[in-house]
Design an enzyme around this catalytic site. Structure first.
Site, PDB file in Angstrom:
ATOM      1  N   GLY A   1       0.836  -1.206   0.000  1.00 10.68           N
ATOM      2  CA  GLY A   1       0.000   0.000   0.000  1.00 10.68           C
ATOM      3  C   GLY A   1       0.866   1.249   0.000  1.00 10.68           C
ATOM      4  O   GLY A   1       0.528   2.242   0.638  1.00 10.68           O
TER       5      GLY A   1
ATOM      6  N   VAL B   1      -2.441  -8.022  -2.206  1.00 12.46           N
ATOM      7  CA  VAL B   1      -1.864  -8.733  -1.060  1.00 12.46           C
ATOM      8  C   VAL B   1      -2.781  -9.837  -0.526  1.00 12.46           C
ATOM      9  O   VAL B   1      -2.341 -10.709   0.218  1.00 12.46           O
ATOM     10  CB  VAL B   1      -1.460  -7.778   0.101  1.00 12.46           C
ATOM     11  CG1 VAL B   1      -0.337  -6.856  -0.318  1.00 12.46           C
ATOM     12  CG2 VAL B   1      -2.656  -7.009   0.640  1.00 12.46           C
TER      13      VAL B   1
ATOM     14  N   TYR C   1     -13.765  -4.064   9.590  1.00  8.24           N
ATOM     15  CA  TYR C   1     -12.464  -3.394   9.716  1.00  8.24           C
ATOM     16  C   TYR C   1     -11.911  -3.552  11.140  1.00  8.24           C
ATOM     17  O   TYR C   1     -10.721  -3.857  11.326  1.00  8.24           O
ATOM     18  CB  TYR C   1     -12.649  -1.925   9.361  1.00  8.24           C
ATOM     19  CG  TYR C   1     -11.391  -1.088   9.315  1.00  8.24           C
ATOM     20  CD1 TYR C   1     -10.470  -1.220   8.275  1.00  8.24           C
ATOM     21  CD2 TYR C   1     -11.136  -0.128  10.297  1.00  8.24           C
ATOM     22  CE1 TYR C   1      -9.333  -0.429   8.223  1.00  8.24           C
ATOM     23  CE2 TYR C   1     -10.015   0.678  10.252  1.00  8.24           C
ATOM     24  CZ  TYR C   1      -9.114   0.522   9.215  1.00  8.24           C
ATOM     25  OH  TYR C   1      -7.987   1.316   9.168  1.00  8.24           O
TER      26      TYR C   1
ATOM     27  N   ALA D   1     -12.579  -5.909  13.248  1.00  8.41           N
ATOM     28  CA  ALA D   1     -12.197  -7.316  13.424  1.00  8.41           C
ATOM     29  C   ALA D   1     -10.850  -7.586  12.762  1.00  8.41           C
ATOM     30  O   ALA D   1      -9.969  -8.244  13.338  1.00  8.41           O
ATOM     31  CB  ALA D   1     -13.271  -8.229  12.836  1.00  8.41           C
TER      32      ALA D   1
ATOM     33  N   LYS E   1      -8.451  -5.422  12.047  1.00  5.34           N
ATOM     34  CA  LYS E   1      -7.352  -4.698  12.687  1.00  5.34           C
ATOM     35  C   LYS E   1      -7.043  -5.263  14.082  1.00  5.34           C
ATOM     36  O   LYS E   1      -5.896  -5.211  14.534  1.00  5.34           O
ATOM     37  CB  LYS E   1      -7.671  -3.201  12.748  1.00  5.34           C
ATOM     38  CG  LYS E   1      -7.726  -2.535  11.367  1.00  5.34           C
ATOM     39  CD  LYS E   1      -6.399  -2.623  10.630  1.00  5.34           C
ATOM     40  CE  LYS E   1      -6.368  -1.820   9.341  1.00  5.34           C
ATOM     41  NZ  LYS E   1      -5.081  -1.876   8.648  1.00  5.34           N
TER      42      LYS E   1
HETATM   43  P1  NAP Z   1      -5.385   4.835   1.453  1.00  6.86           P
HETATM   44  O1  NAP Z   1      -4.944   6.245   1.264  1.00  6.86           O
HETATM   45  O2  NAP Z   1      -6.755   4.435   1.057  1.00  6.86           O
HETATM   46  O3  NAP Z   1      -4.308   3.880   0.726  1.00  6.86           O
HETATM   47  C1  NAP Z   1      -4.476   2.493   0.765  1.00  6.86           C
HETATM   48  C2  NAP Z   1      -3.267   1.837   0.159  1.00  6.86           C
HETATM   49  O4  NAP Z   1      -3.447   0.418   0.215  1.00  6.86           O
HETATM   50  C3  NAP Z   1      -3.068   2.185  -1.304  1.00  6.86           C
HETATM   51  O5  NAP Z   1      -1.679   2.262  -1.556  1.00  6.86           O
HETATM   52  C4  NAP Z   1      -3.674   1.001  -2.026  1.00  6.86           C
HETATM   53  O6  NAP Z   1      -3.125   0.776  -3.315  1.00  6.86           O
HETATM   54  C5  NAP Z   1      -3.282  -0.121  -1.095  1.00  6.86           C
HETATM   55  N1  NAP Z   1      -4.122  -1.307  -1.252  1.00  6.86           N
HETATM   56  C6  NAP Z   1      -5.458  -1.418  -1.094  1.00  6.86           C
HETATM   57  N2  NAP Z   1      -5.862  -2.669  -1.332  1.00  6.86           N
HETATM   58  C7  NAP Z   1      -4.765  -3.386  -1.672  1.00  6.86           C
HETATM   59  C8  NAP Z   1      -4.534  -4.735  -2.042  1.00  6.86           C
HETATM   60  N3  NAP Z   1      -5.523  -5.620  -2.115  1.00  6.86           N
HETATM   61  N4  NAP Z   1      -3.267  -5.118  -2.334  1.00  6.86           N
HETATM   62  C9  NAP Z   1      -2.246  -4.233  -2.284  1.00  6.86           C
HETATM   63  N5  NAP Z   1      -2.403  -2.934  -1.918  1.00  6.86           N
HETATM   64  C10 NAP Z   1      -3.646  -2.517  -1.624  1.00  6.86           C
HETATM   65  O7  NAP Z   1      -5.262   4.404   2.986  1.00  6.86           O
HETATM   66  P2  NAP Z   1      -4.418   5.021   4.201  1.00  6.86           P
HETATM   67  O8  NAP Z   1      -5.328   5.927   4.956  1.00  6.86           O
HETATM   68  O9  NAP Z   1      -3.112   5.511   3.738  1.00  6.86           O
HETATM   69  O10 NAP Z   1      -4.252   3.705   5.071  1.00  6.86           O
HETATM   70  C11 NAP Z   1      -3.079   2.928   5.087  1.00  6.86           C
HETATM   71  C12 NAP Z   1      -3.193   1.907   6.206  1.00  6.86           C
HETATM   72  O11 NAP Z   1      -3.394   2.600   7.438  1.00  6.86           O
HETATM   73  C13 NAP Z   1      -4.385   0.964   6.054  1.00  6.86           C
HETATM   74  O12 NAP Z   1      -4.040  -0.321   6.513  1.00  6.86           O
HETATM   75  C14 NAP Z   1      -5.417   1.572   6.972  1.00  6.86           C
HETATM   76  O13 NAP Z   1      -6.346   0.631   7.421  1.00  6.86           O
HETATM   77  C15 NAP Z   1      -4.535   2.086   8.092  1.00  6.86           C
HETATM   78  N6  NAP Z   1      -5.155   3.143   8.884  1.00  6.86           N
HETATM   79  C16 NAP Z   1      -5.528   4.316   8.317  1.00  6.86           C
HETATM   80  C17 NAP Z   1      -6.108   5.299   9.119  1.00  6.86           C
HETATM   81  C18 NAP Z   1      -6.534   6.633   8.574  1.00  6.86           C
HETATM   82  O14 NAP Z   1      -7.133   7.397   9.323  1.00  6.86           O
HETATM   83  N7  NAP Z   1      -6.260   6.970   7.333  1.00  6.86           N
HETATM   84  C19 NAP Z   1      -6.297   5.055  10.474  1.00  6.86           C
HETATM   85  C20 NAP Z   1      -5.899   3.841  11.008  1.00  6.86           C
HETATM   86  C21 NAP Z   1      -5.323   2.889  10.206  1.00  6.86           C
HETATM   87  P3  NAP Z   1      -3.721   1.577  -4.605  1.00  6.86           P
HETATM   88  O15 NAP Z   1      -3.308   3.008  -4.446  1.00  6.86           O
HETATM   89  O16 NAP Z   1      -3.033   0.939  -5.741  1.00  6.86           O
HETATM   90  O17 NAP Z   1      -5.192   1.405  -4.566  1.00  6.86           O
END
Ligand code: NAP
Length: 244
Positions: A11, A64, A155, A157, A159
């Protein structure tokens, strides 16, 4: 410094993952940037890293959630970079909805990407880590997995499962000098939370530090855990205090 080390960031094309890529690259690491669909973003990020920092950065498309595809991915990365020293399981998706109406596919897909995706990557790096007797794994969980979030049964579950996975892997691989930790971000400004930011929905009032976090602030914590030799099985909140 991480000069000569190789990091895999899933990601890595956008949001928190892209900030992690930049942070590790700025410390000299070579980085494999794994993305699902955003090829142009991933390649642009790699070009920027190559121009600004000393290591190399290569983009790889891989879902993934696909066990066999991840096996091939890790083999390809090993061929290109020689080895992997740091694995950051950051890829994640949300498919929010109230439990009473949540579709089975929504539950399955979020578990497949957010939890099984991390298992797949750890599983296919473990042999390498065990043979070389080092490796650092950082999983990107969420405060949703610690305190639960209404509308996010799938989500939360996934995490929470990721935290269990982190601790089991930490215990199992510690005797070989391999660490496994997690970060638990709160509300971070990325595409994932675009609908939340800018709204007067009481969210900011619930965050003790009074603001959403920035991707770079999570990246700092990930880089710290990836280089901390005597910390394993830890879950580090980066949440402005919301899950205190
Ligand atoms: P985001 O901006 O939506 O980016 C998600 C990333 O994951 C993108 O690079 C996407 O690739 C990749 N991805 C999605 N599905 C995939 C798959 N099946 N195989 C490979 N790559 C995949 O999300 P983010 O906010 O940066 O979140 C990143 C992580 O932090 C996630 O695990 C999320 O649950 C966690 N998180 C985020 C927050 C928040 O507030 N933002 C809070 C807590 C935890 P593409 O660009 O190619 O689609």
């Amino acid at each position: 410094m991480l000069t000569g080390k190789t990091a895999v960031v899933t990601g890595g094309s956008r949001g928190i993952g892209a900030a992690i890529v930049r942070k590790l690259a700025s410390q000299g690491a070579n980085v494999a940037v794994v993305y699902a669909g955003s090829q142009a973003l991933a390649e642009e990020l790699c070009a920027q890293c190559a121009a600004e920092f000393s290591g190399k950065a290569v983009a790889y498309r891989c879902d993934v959630a696909d066990f066999t595809a991840v096996k091939d991915l890790m083999a390809q990365i090993k061929k290109e970079f020689g080895t992997v020293d740091i694995l950051v399981n950051n890829a994640g998706v949300t498919q929010d909805g109230l439990l009473a109406m949540m579709k089975e596919e929504s539950f399955d897909r979020v578990l497949d990407v957010d939890l099984k995706g991390a298992f797949n990557c750890i599983r296919h790096c473990a042999g390498m880590f065990l043979r070389q007797k080092h490796g650092a794994i950082v999983n990107v969980s969420s405060v949703s997995g610690m305190i639960g979030n209404p509308g996010q049964a799938n989500y939360s579950a996934a995490k929470a499962g990721l935290i269990g996975l982190t601790k089991a892997v930490a215990k199992e691989l510690a005797p070989k000098g391999i660490t496994c930790n997690a970060v638990a971000p709160g509300f971070i400004e990325t595409d994932m939370t675009r609908d939340l930011s800018g709204q007067d929905n009481g969210l900011l009032a619930a965050i003790p530090l009074g603001r959403m976090g920035q991707p770079q602030e999570v990246a700092e914590a990930v880089a710290f855990l990836a280089t901390a030799p005597y910390i394993t099985g830890e879950v580090l909140r980066v949440d402005g205090g919301i899950a205190m």
